[in-house]
Write a protein that holds these residues in place. Structure first.
Motif, PDB file in Angstrom:
ATOM      1  N   MET A   1      36.875  -3.161  60.725  1.00 26.30           N
ATOM      2  CA  MET A   1      37.394  -4.075  59.822  1.00 26.30           C
ATOM      3  C   MET A   1      36.599  -3.611  58.393  1.00 26.30           C
ATOM      4  O   MET A   1      35.553  -3.403  58.238  1.00 26.30           O
ATOM      5  CB  MET A   1      36.869  -5.521  60.134  1.00 26.30           C
ATOM      6  CG  MET A   1      37.880  -5.977  61.319  1.00 26.30           C
ATOM      7  SD  MET A   1      38.108  -7.885  60.893  1.00 26.30           S
ATOM      8  CE  MET A   1      36.951  -8.569  62.101  1.00 26.30           C
ATOM      9  N   GLN A   2      37.405  -3.729  57.571  1.00 23.47           N
ATOM     10  CA  GLN A   2      37.022  -3.108  56.142  1.00 23.47           C
ATOM     11  C   GLN A   2      36.199  -4.807  55.484  1.00 23.47           C
ATOM     12  O   GLN A   2      36.772  -5.710  55.351  1.00 23.47           O
ATOM     13  CB  GLN A   2      38.322  -2.871  55.171  1.00 23.47           C
ATOM     14  CG  GLN A   2      38.758  -1.851  55.554  1.00 23.47           C
ATOM     15  CD  GLN A   2      38.402  -0.655  54.818  1.00 23.47           C
ATOM     16  OE1 GLN A   2      37.420   0.116  55.332  1.00 23.47           O
ATOM     17  NE2 GLN A   2      38.972  -0.282  53.554  1.00 23.47           N
ATOM     18  N   THR A   3      35.181  -4.313  55.063  1.00 22.47           N
ATOM     19  CA  THR A   3      34.486  -5.463  54.304  1.00 22.47           C
ATOM     20  C   THR A   3      34.791  -5.685  52.869  1.00 22.47           C
ATOM     21  O   THR A   3      34.399  -6.478  52.255  1.00 22.47           O
ATOM     22  CB  THR A   3      33.096  -5.408  54.782  1.00 22.47           C
ATOM     23  OG1 THR A   3      32.673  -4.057  54.435  1.00 22.47           O
ATOM     24  CG2 THR A   3      32.670  -5.856  56.167  1.00 22.47           C
ATOM     25  N   MET A   5      37.257  -5.817  51.434  1.00 15.53           N
ATOM     26  CA  MET A   5      38.309  -6.921  51.205  1.00 15.53           C
ATOM     27  C   MET A   5      37.981  -7.892  50.205  1.00 15.53           C
ATOM     28  O   MET A   5      38.593  -8.503  49.369  1.00 15.53           O
ATOM     29  CB  MET A   5      39.084  -7.498  52.616  1.00 15.53           C
ATOM     30  CG  MET A   5      40.276  -8.102  52.370  1.00 15.53           C
ATOM     31  SD  MET A   5      40.952  -8.622  53.950  1.00 15.53           S
ATOM     32  CE  MET A   5      42.291  -9.674  53.665  1.00 15.53           C
ATOM     33  N   PHE A   6      36.549  -8.564  50.297  1.00 17.33           N
ATOM     34  CA  PHE A   6      36.048  -9.424  49.315  1.00 17.33           C
ATOM     35  C   PHE A   6      34.773  -8.626  48.738  1.00 17.33           C
ATOM     36  O   PHE A   6      33.687  -9.056  49.443  1.00 17.33           O
ATOM     37  CB  PHE A   6      35.485 -10.700  50.306  1.00 17.33           C
ATOM     38  CG  PHE A   6      36.651 -11.149  51.317  1.00 17.33           C
ATOM     39  CD1 PHE A   6      37.426 -12.113  50.983  1.00 17.33           C
ATOM     40  CD2 PHE A   6      36.732 -10.937  52.791  1.00 17.33           C
ATOM     41  CE1 PHE A   6      38.597 -12.718  51.618  1.00 17.33           C
ATOM     42  CE2 PHE A   6      37.661 -11.266  53.597  1.00 17.33           C
ATOM     43  CZ  PHE A   6      38.439 -12.480  53.022  1.00 17.33           C
ATOM     44  N   PRO A   7      35.234  -8.086  47.862  1.00 14.61           N
ATOM     45  CA  PRO A   7      34.076  -7.294  47.085  1.00 14.61           C
ATOM     46  C   PRO A   7      32.873  -8.260  46.529  1.00 14.61           C
ATOM     47  O   PRO A   7      33.395  -9.145  45.885  1.00 14.61           O
ATOM     48  CB  PRO A   7      34.796  -6.458  45.975  1.00 14.61           C
ATOM     49  CG  PRO A   7      35.954  -7.225  45.734  1.00 14.61           C
ATOM     50  CD  PRO A   7      36.478  -7.967  47.025  1.00 14.61           C
ATOM     51  N   GLN A  24      40.172 -15.117  45.346  1.00 12.60           N
ATOM     52  CA  GLN A  24      40.744 -13.821  46.295  1.00 12.60           C
ATOM     53  C   GLN A  24      42.115 -14.087  46.838  1.00 12.60           C
ATOM     54  O   GLN A  24      42.371 -14.503  47.978  1.00 12.60           O
ATOM     55  CB  GLN A  24      39.752 -13.950  47.362  1.00 12.60           C
ATOM     56  CG  GLN A  24      38.198 -13.686  47.081  1.00 12.60           C
ATOM     57  CD  GLN A  24      37.869 -12.361  46.583  1.00 12.60           C
ATOM     58  OE1 GLN A  24      38.595 -11.323  46.886  1.00 12.60           O
ATOM     59  NE2 GLN A  24      37.010 -12.341  45.504  1.00 12.60           N
ATOM     60  N   LEU A  28      43.894 -14.486  50.729  1.00  9.64           N
ATOM     61  CA  LEU A  28      44.694 -15.293  51.418  1.00  9.64           C
ATOM     62  C   LEU A  28      46.030 -15.064  51.492  1.00  9.64           C
ATOM     63  O   LEU A  28      46.477 -15.364  52.821  1.00  9.64           O
ATOM     64  CB  LEU A  28      44.564 -16.796  50.397  1.00  9.64           C
ATOM     65  CG  LEU A  28      44.825 -18.153  50.907  1.00  9.64           C
ATOM     66  CD1 LEU A  28      44.311 -18.526  52.172  1.00  9.64           C
ATOM     67  CD2 LEU A  28      44.911 -19.118  50.027  1.00  9.64           C
ATOM     68  N   LEU A  31      46.327 -13.125  54.621  1.00  9.26           N
ATOM     69  CA  LEU A  31      45.929 -13.999  55.910  1.00  9.26           C
ATOM     70  C   LEU A  31      47.069 -15.140  56.240  1.00  9.26           C
ATOM     71  O   LEU A  31      47.538 -15.408  57.480  1.00  9.26           O
ATOM     72  CB  LEU A  31      44.847 -15.039  55.641  1.00  9.26           C
ATOM     73  CG  LEU A  31      44.107 -15.801  56.608  1.00  9.26           C
ATOM     74  CD1 LEU A  31      43.632 -14.976  57.789  1.00  9.26           C
ATOM     75  CD2 LEU A  31      42.720 -16.472  55.986  1.00  9.26           C
ATOM     76  N   LEU A  34      49.872 -12.783  58.123  1.00  8.41           N
ATOM     77  CA  LEU A  34      49.234 -12.642  59.476  1.00  8.41           C
ATOM     78  C   LEU A  34      49.407 -13.936  60.291  1.00  8.41           C
ATOM     79  O   LEU A  34      50.231 -13.848  61.282  1.00  8.41           O
ATOM     80  CB  LEU A  34      47.735 -12.244  59.425  1.00  8.41           C
ATOM     81  CG  LEU A  34      47.438 -12.055  60.798  1.00  8.41           C
ATOM     82  CD1 LEU A  34      47.941 -10.808  61.524  1.00  8.41           C
ATOM     83  CD2 LEU A  34      45.805 -11.933  60.753  1.00  8.41           C
TER      84      LEU A  34
END
Lengths: 176, 161
Positions: A1-3, A5-7, A24, A28, A31, A34
């Motif tokens: 998983m890429q972290t 995404m929430f720098p 962000q 959202l 999400l 998905l």
């Protein structure tokens, strides 16, 4: 998983009147998309009728027969069809499906509904390959599996499952 | 002759070992409220305000995990504001699976809070995202992932015994 995404690096200046942040929104939105996809896929699979694999060629294994097991459970196979429902005692969709199938069995001639507890009949559920509850095996008059469905079944789906057993009106069946 | 057999399943309600059933719409409304809060956590990103809000969500799961979803403030809101406007539920639901689902929610959000307190703020929106997915599925289509886990877990425990 890429972290990233929430720098976490982007520290916005904090003003005295409140915290100023870059919302962000992309996270959202991703999400929510998905969630919608999962919800639609799951709902589409609920109570959907599946034929046993094999069929035309290849594996072509004879369908498992459940007549003897029905006898052991103290239930005779229906003259037209039997809905063999695998349930767990605490599963809410199992209760809903049981109501639907019991109502269908009460109204359609030659149709029997048998509910089996997966917790006490582990052997049966293993043999049937039941992973989710409820799973309903649709059996023909000989007790052979014709199709199955997992998840809560609607009355319309239960009726369609019955048609899968007897696509053309059988002499024994009456038109409702 | 009856043509519907329940071989050995527990009676739906009323037997001694069986806890009283709950209105199944309660946990779903509660999940909707929780999902809205978790969406805000995701929006706030890896920040301290997000950590605080996630901690509020986690604490809200705590009474639900111990006593069941009716013990949460979301359950209280449902009883006070929503249920009086609805008809009687068609049927009641066993409270044990949704209670376990509250425990799963507590663990997922709790991990986010603990990591956030440990300085890993990036974990906060991720934990909120996972919890949002579960809460939103429960609220919108009635898929309760924690309940499914509970049913599977009971079966596995029985299989091992």
């Amino acid at each position: 998983m890429q972290t990233d995404m929430f720098p976490p690096g982007e520290h916005q200046p904090v003003s005295t009147r409140g915290v100023q942040m870059s919302a962000q929104w992309p996270a959202l939105v991703a999400l929510v998309v998905l969630t919608v996809v999962v919800a639609l896929v799951w709902r589409r699979g609920q109570g959907r009728l599946r034929r046993p694999d094999g069929g035309s060629s290849g594996r072509g294994a004879a369908p498992d027969r459940w007549a003897a097991d029905l006898d052991a459970l103290g239930a005779a196979a229906g003259a037209r069809a039997t809905f063999l429902q695998f349930s767990a005692p605490v599963c809410a969709p199992c209760r809903a499906t049981a109501r639907v199938l019991a109502a269908l069995a009460a109204e359609a001639p030659g149709v029997v509904h048998v509910e089996v507890d997966v917790e006490t009949h582990l052997d049966l559920s293993l043999r049937a390959g039941v992973l989710r509850t409820p799973t309903v095996l649709v059996l023909d008059a000989a007790g052979a599996e014709v199709a199955r469905a997992s998840g809560a079944m609607t009355p319309a789906q239960a009726r369609a499952a019955l048609d899968a057993v007897t696509p053309i009106d059988q002499p024994s069946g009456r038109n409702a | 002759m009856t043509r519907s057999h329940r071989t050995d399943l527990e009676a739906p309600h009323g037997t001694t070992a069986e806890p009283a059933g709950i209105d199944p719409r309660g946990p779903r409304v509660g999940a909707g409220i929780t999902a809205a809060m978790l969406a805000v956590v995701v929006l706030l990103g890896p920040t301290t305000p997000a950590l605080v809000l996630l901690a509020v969500v986690a604490l809200s799961f705590l009474p639900g995990a111990v006593w069941g979803p009716r013990a949460t403030w979301q359950g209280w809101l449902f009883r006070v504001l929503v249920r009086p406007r609805l008809g009687r539920p068609e049927h009641l639901e066993d409270p044990r699976p949704p209670r376990f689902a509250q425990l799963v929610g507590l663990v997922v959000t709790g991990v986010g809070v603990v990591l956030g307190l440990a300085g890993v703020l990036a974990a906060v929106p991720w934990a909120a995202g996972v919890a949002f997915l579960a809460a939103a599925l429960n609220a919108t289509v009635g898929l309760c992932l924690g309940c499914e886990l509970y049913v599977i877990g009971r079966r596995l425990r029985r299989a091992r015994a």
